[in-house]
Write an enzyme that holds these catalytic residues in place. Structure first.
Site, PDB file in Angstrom:
ATOM      1  N   ASP A   1      -8.496  -8.884   4.125  1.00 47.33           N
ATOM      2  CA  ASP A   1      -8.191  -7.758   5.018  1.00 47.33           C
ATOM      3  C   ASP A   1      -9.233  -7.617   6.127  1.00 47.33           C
ATOM      4  OD1 ASP A   1      -7.021  -5.545   6.060  1.00 47.33           O
ATOM      5  OD2 ASP A   1      -7.694  -4.156   4.514  1.00 47.33           O
TER       6      ASP A   1
ATOM      7  N   GLU B   1     -12.574  -1.968  11.799  1.00 53.49           N
ATOM      8  CA  GLU B   1     -12.529  -1.241  10.525  1.00 53.49           C
ATOM      9  C   GLU B   1     -13.665  -1.642   9.586  1.00 53.49           C
ATOM     10  OE1 GLU B   1      -8.806  -1.723   8.469  1.00 53.49           O
ATOM     11  OE2 GLU B   1      -9.572  -0.829   6.620  1.00 53.49           O
TER      12      GLU B   1
ATOM     13  N   GLU C   1       0.819  -1.217   0.000  1.00 54.29           N
ATOM     14  CA  GLU C   1       0.000   0.000   0.000  1.00 54.29           C
ATOM     15  C   GLU C   1       0.855   1.271   0.000  1.00 54.29           C
ATOM     16  OE1 GLU C   1      -2.782  -0.638   3.270  1.00 54.29           O
ATOM     17  OE2 GLU C   1      -4.092  -1.751   1.919  1.00 54.29           O
TER      18      GLU C   1
HETATM   19  C1  GCV Z   1      -2.404   0.452   8.333  1.00 56.94           C
HETATM   20  C2  GCV Z   1      -5.990  -2.083   5.463  1.00 56.94           C
HETATM   21  C3  GCV Z   1      -6.392  -0.787   6.102  1.00 56.94           C
HETATM   22  C4  GCV Z   1      -5.227   0.162   6.206  1.00 56.94           C
HETATM   23  C5  GCV Z   1      -4.088  -0.529   6.952  1.00 56.94           C
HETATM   24  C6  GCV Z   1      -3.739  -1.797   6.185  1.00 56.94           C
HETATM   25  C7  GCV Z   1      -2.646  -2.601   6.872  1.00 56.94           C
HETATM   26  O1  GCV Z   1      -5.719  -1.871   4.124  1.00 56.94           O
HETATM   27  O2  GCV Z   1      -7.446  -0.228   5.393  1.00 56.94           O
HETATM   28  O3  GCV Z   1      -5.648   1.310   6.878  1.00 56.94           O
HETATM   29  O4  GCV Z   1      -2.976   0.307   7.064  1.00 56.94           O
HETATM   30  O5  GCV Z   1      -4.875  -2.618   6.121  1.00 56.94           O
HETATM   31  O6  GCV Z   1      -2.983  -3.566   7.525  1.00 56.94           O
HETATM   32  O7  GCV Z   1      -1.485  -2.268   6.717  1.00 56.94           O
END
Ligand code: GCV
Length: 734
Positions: free
Chosen positions: A403, A431, A329
């Site tokens: 995720d 989340e 990411e």
């Molecule tokens: C910390 C998901 C979340 C992100 C998070 C990522 C991760 O994509 O939406 O906010 O980033 O997981 O676990 O690194």
């Protein structure tokens, strides 16, 4: 107030009451609370499961003779913490000051310590037993010391003695017998770590309970006393590590200025056995060191990390290590320099090794390639490196391959890397599960993962056995949880979200614990001992996960949340540049049917599992229905085991989820009077939001999928409250 109930007991102390006796208890309780000033304590949730409120009268009578004094000799910060916790806890629970003593002069002494801190304990001849329990394990025994009946809580380490003290308090908090104790406990996993996604500006990525608990501006001069309570809470459930900053990292955390702040936090946590970890940014040698590259094979880069590690350990001698999100990411990583994950992880591990630090490398890596299945990505990226990571590297793997969805099958990396030390990563912060607005008891979901059989070494090769070392005998083991805490007075936003913090710690200590037992402990410690109420709340907690799956993503649907914030439904979402961030990528609805084909005719991600799991998932007829749309594109009229069509079944799941929120609200309302009015009202408000959201989910998702299925809603499903256009127009607010 209708107090007709029995008092809950988890093991066998019989506490049946009639209305009258409860009435009496209530009166005595109120009188004593007034006497102790306990009534001035707000029931705002701050005290978590460590409320230490007066126990029911019968139990006080049983416990008091067995708890007359606390004998903790020695003056270290941990021993002081043990002493004050026991005194505060016992005094609160038993309604009478418990004395601090240097030695045993009466029956009922609680003697706590290590062979080094206490001559009473070193004189017991328990060396062999204690050695087997390590420095975090403990032994608790009811014992005759000279002429006196005492309770001994002993460990080879002060952390173990502290855990033993909390264990002993929990026995009373949950109304267990304490008169004939012979307990030996040690944690099954070594690293039991909370990962905070806290940013240096005080915000929290995916945080729903206020701002960060670490006030970076005020530190190190001013340390919030709240941090001690945070450490106490963690120690009470055996959590022994905390990563302070977001894995989407800012290099600044490694500057001397910030390291001084980190050291101040570590000083508060140390007495509670809580080690601090940090998330470094892989490119820090460039940003902080002025180097031209962060290439892990560049000797200057390696030297920079060695020097940085030395600097950290000078300030924080018990520093845990680094948690690294690399090449994921947008984060930099070894691949930015045409190196691989092993090159990156092992270089950092070499810098930490002289100090016994570890690198926890995250497996959450997925690429954006056309036609690529994100669910297969982490396996493709990391599995080939099995056996190549240094001995102080652990690979942290999310519970499922996408995720933190409401339900995912276990991650295929579990059981696929026998020569790698795998850590299970779960997410406490909700989340994708309704933020801190929805009641969902996550240990129930984590149990599902821990109990999943990978078949890596034949039957009974569960995920639990992969991570606790019983399958592959790795040196280091662990479990990590993305924290759900923040500056909210009740820590987690929702009173019930505290149970996920509690449950994470309990499972990381013993990954075999049943979720029912965890819930029962927590309710007794947090809300009430009333048997009927405990039973109701426990059932609601255990049902909650399935209910959330029902109204969000039943039958294996996933990632159909609103883009970005992930609150509420948006299955129609298709505007992100990256396909694998768009809900339409995951559900693949069309006129024929619904779901992601991950079998041979599709992405074949299912092949990453061992037989016979792979075959069971791959075959439409044997695939568990709760993963049907995860692995298959299923015709709308496909006959489910119930005899209904897939479309009807889907709609009924959504309705069932909504129905659960409705009955739960009623059941919660009926607990008024048993639960204090403050927390009762706050939870009731949240449950109202949960019902609103569940309806929204049902309507929006069904209306949208109906544009493909072209079938009517089956009988029993409510008509939508709004039109699809209205649901699409704006996101559900929180
Ligand atoms: C910390 C998901 C979340 C992100 C998070 C990522 C991760 O994509 O939406 O906010 O980033 O997981 O676990 O690194």
């Amino acid at each position: 107030m209708a107090c007709e109930h029995q008092t809950s007991n988890l093991k066998g102390v019989n506490l049946r009451h009639k209305r009258n006796s409860i009435g009496l208890i209530a009166c005595v309780t109120v009188a004593l609370q007034l006497f102790l000033g306990a009534s001035t304590k707000a029931e705002d949730g701050y005290r978590l499961w460590l409320r230490y409120e007066l126990l029911p009268k019968q139990m006080i009578a049983v416990y008091r003779p067995r708890v007359t004094s606390v004998v903790v000799t020695g003056k270290s910060a941990s021993l002081n913490a043990i002493r004050s916790e026991l005194v505060e806890g016992c005094t609160g629970l038993l309604g009478k000051p418990v004395a601090v003593a240097d030695t045993v002069v009466h029956d009922g002494a609680i003697v706590v310590g290590t062979p080094t801190s206490s001559s009473l304990i070193s004189g017991l001849g328990w060396q062999r037993q204690l050695a087997g329990l390590g420095t975090e394990g403990f032994r608790i025994r009811s014992f005759k010391l000279g002429h006196h009946s005492v309770t001994i809580i002993a460990s080879n380490g002060e952390a173990g003695a502290l855990y033993g003290a909390f264990y002993f308090l929990r026995l009373m908090q949950t109304l267990q017998p304490i008169d004939n104790l012979d307990v030996s406990e040690k944690p099954r996993l070594q690293l039991r770590v909370l990962d905070h996604w806290d940013n240096l500006d005080g915000s929290i990525e995916r945080g729903y309970a206020g701002r960060s608990l670490w006030d970076w501006k005020a530190l190190p001069e001013k340390v919030d006393p709240r941090l001690r309570d945070y450490a106490r809470a963690n120690a009470s459930v055996g959590i022994n590590g905390t990563t302070l900053n977001n894995v989407n990292a800012n290099s600044q955390i490694l500057t001397p200025e910030y390291l001084r702040k980190v050291a101040a936090v570590a000083d508060v946590f140390r007495p509670y056995g809580l080690r601090v970890y940090l998330s470094p940014r892989f490119s820090a040698p460039i940003e902080l060191g002025g180097l031209k590259t962060a290439d892990p094979l560049d000797p200057e880069v390696a030297a920079w990390w060695r020097k940085k590690s030395d600097e950290i350990y000078k300030m924080i001698p018990d520093f845990g290590g680094f948690l690294v999100k690399a090449n994921s990411e947008g984060q930099p990583g070894p691949r930015t320099y045409n190196r691989n994950h092993v090159d990156g992880a092992n270089m950092m591990a070499a810098a930490l090794a002289p100090h016994n630090g570890v690198v926890i490398w995250r497996a959450f890596v997925y690429d954006a390639k056309p036609g690529y299945d994100r669910a297969a990505a982490a396996y493709d990226n990391l599995q080939p490196f099995d056996g190549q990571f240094a001995s102080n590297v652990l690979l942290q793997v999310k519970n499922g391959p996408i995720d933190f969805q409401p339900r995912e099958p276990f991650h295929p990396l579990f059981g696929a890397m026998p020569k790698t030390q795998l850590v299970l990563e779960v997410q406490l912060t909700q989340e994708y599960l309704g933020f801190s607005n929805h009641l969902v008891f996550l240990p129930q979901m984590w149990r599902e993962i821990l109990d999943s059989d990978t078949y890596a070494n034949g039957p009974a090769s569960t995920v639990r056995k992969v991570i606790d070392g019983s399958l592959y005998h790795q040196r280091l083991t662990g479990m990590a949880g993305v924290a759900n805490t923040g500056s909210d007075r009740n820590w987690t936003g929702h009173h019930f979200a505290q149970a996920n913090w509690y449950g994470f710690g309990r499972l990381a200590w013993n990954p075999d614990l049943p979720s029912r037992r965890i819930a029962e402990e927590w309710i007794n410690m947090t809300f009430t001992h009333d048997v009927k109420a405990v039973g109701t709340i426990n059932r609601l907690m255990l049902e909650s996960h399935e209910a959330v799956v029902d109204y969000m993503t039943p039958l294996g649907l996933h990632h159909i949340m609103w883009g970005g914030h992930h609150y509420g439904p948006a299955p129609w979402w298709n505007t992100f540049d990256r396909d694998d961030w768009n809900p339409v990528y995951y559900h693949r609805a069309d006129e024929r049917g619904l779901g992601f084909d991950r079998t041979e005719t599709g992405s074949n991600a299912v092949s990453q599992y061992h037989a016979p799991v792979r075959d069971r998932f791959a075959n439409l007829n044997t695939c568990p229905e709760n993963f049907l749309l995860w692995f298959h594109h299923v015709p709308w009229d496909y006959r489910m085991r119930s005899g209904r069509t897939m479309w009807d079944e889907l709609a009924l799941h959504y309705q069932r989820g909504v129905d659960w929120t409705r009955t739960t609200r009623k059941e919660w309302d009926a607990l008024a009077g048993v639960i204090d009015s403050e927390r009762h009202a706050e939870v009731a408000k949240k449950l109202a939001i949960q019902e609103r959201d569940a309806i929204w989910w049902r309507d929006a998702v069904l209306l949208y999928f109906q544009t493909f299925s072209k079938r009517p809603l089956p009988a029993g499903v409510d008509q939508p409250a709004k039109s699809l256009a209205e649901y699409k127009a704006k996101s559900l607010s929180w």
